[in-house]
Motif scaffolding. Structure first.
Motif, short mmCIF file in Angstrom:
data_model
loop_
_atom_site.label_atom_id
_atom_site.label_comp_id
_atom_site.label_asym_id
_atom_site.label_seq_id
_atom_site.Cartn_x
_atom_site.Cartn_y
_atom_site.Cartn_z
N GLY A 111 42.09 39.25 36.19
CA GLY A 111 43.50 39.26 36.59
C GLY A 111 44.34 40.30 35.86
O GLY A 111 45.56 40.37 36.08
N SER A 112 43.73 41.13 35.03
CA SER A 112 44.49 42.11 34.24
C SER A 112 44.78 43.40 35.00
O SER A 112 45.50 44.26 34.49
N GLY A 113 44.25 43.52 36.22
CA GLY A 113 44.46 44.75 36.99
C GLY A 113 45.78 44.77 37.74
O GLY A 113 46.66 43.94 37.51
N TYR A 114 45.88 45.72 38.64
CA TYR A 114 47.09 45.87 39.45
C TYR A 114 46.73 46.37 40.83
O TYR A 114 45.63 46.88 41.02
N PRO A 115 47.56 46.17 41.84
CA PRO A 115 48.96 45.78 41.80
C PRO A 115 49.20 44.26 41.90
O PRO A 115 50.30 43.80 41.61
N PHE A 116 48.20 43.47 42.26
CA PHE A 116 48.43 42.04 42.52
C PHE A 116 47.88 41.10 41.46
O PHE A 116 48.07 39.90 41.55
N HIS A 117 47.18 41.62 40.47
CA HIS A 117 46.54 40.80 39.42
C HIS A 117 45.58 39.79 40.02
O HIS A 117 45.52 38.64 39.60
N LYS A 118 44.82 40.23 41.04
CA LYS A 118 43.82 39.36 41.66
C LYS A 118 42.74 39.01 40.66
O LYS A 118 42.46 39.79 39.74
N LYS A 119 42.11 37.86 40.87
CA LYS A 119 41.03 37.42 39.99
C LYS A 119 39.76 37.16 40.79
O LYS A 119 39.82 36.78 41.97
N GLY A 120 38.63 37.33 40.13
CA GLY A 120 37.33 36.91 40.63
C GLY A 120 37.04 37.26 42.08
O GLY A 120 37.13 38.41 42.50
N ASP A 121 36.71 36.22 42.85
CA ASP A 121 36.30 36.41 44.24
C ASP A 121 37.44 36.78 45.19
O ASP A 121 37.19 37.04 46.37
N ARG A 122 38.66 36.83 44.70
CA ARG A 122 39.77 37.29 45.54
C ARG A 122 39.72 38.82 45.69
O ARG A 122 40.39 39.38 46.53
N ILE A 123 38.89 39.47 44.87
CA ILE A 123 38.70 40.91 44.97
C ILE A 123 37.44 41.14 45.81
O ILE A 123 36.39 40.57 45.54
N LYS A 124 37.55 41.98 46.82
CA LYS A 124 36.42 42.24 47.73
C LYS A 124 35.39 43.15 47.07
O LYS A 124 35.71 43.95 46.19
N ILE A 125 34.16 43.04 47.54
CA ILE A 125 33.04 43.75 46.91
C ILE A 125 33.25 45.27 46.89
O ILE A 125 32.91 45.92 45.90
#
Length: 173
Positions: A111-125
């Motif tokens: 969750g430390s990224g940007y722009p949405f601070h997505k975590k884990g499986d919410r980020i696509k491969i």
């Protein structure tokens, strides 16, 4: 794709080279992950255009390191993902996978990224793959950061497996 990547090259040869490198690494990693051919192609296009948003940055960011910028400039640099996505959102020729890579290649699984601070499986491969390849190339060639030796860049990525980067993709990398 050629028109858009030539726009990157026109503004910055180093950003263009970085984009080509990230594309090559991302395709190799996607192939090693045995992803379907269509997905590999979408990742190729998205990774090639992942930094297209830098074309919208108004100040000179070349030949400087990220920590040399003011807080306002750092905030503006981070907007390159939103600028890039905004530039291509209505383009029918570009797949949703490629658009997601342009927008989310700086997301991190903790969750430390940007722009949405997505975590884990919410980020696509595709975005997870490009995040690793983008980081590796930036570190090795010193794009907006101090240059590292290849083995130090790999050590950093491995140290972040399961923290910032997907563990399985880092293992494959």
């Amino acid at each position: 794709v050629l028109f858009n990547i030539s726009g990157i090259r026109k503004k910055s040869e180093s950003t263009y080279s970085h984009s080509i490198n990230v594309c090559a690494l991302s395709v190799l990693l996607a192939l090693k992950k045995k992803l379907p051919k269509a997905k590999v192609k979408e990742i190729a296009v998205g990774s090639l255009l992942h930094d297209i948003g830098y074309n919208s940055i108004e100040f000179d960011y070349l030949n400087r390191k990220y920590n040399e910028f003011s807080k306002a400039e750092q905030k503006e640099l981070k907007k390159h993902v939103v600028y890039g996505y905004s530039n291509v959102i209505k383009e029918d020729w570009l797949s949703p996978v490629a658009k997601d890579i342009i927008l989310c290649h700086h997301e991190r699984i903790d969750g430390s990224g940007y722009p949405f601070h997505k975590k884990g499986d919410r980020i696509k491969i595709g975005s997870k793959i490009v995040a690793i390849c983008d980081t590796f190339d930036r570190l090795v060639y010193g794009f907006l950061c101090p240059r590292l030796k290849v083995h130090h860049a790999i050590d950093y990525i491995v140290s972040q497996a399961g923290i910032k980067f997907d563990f399985d993709i880092v293992t494959c990398f």
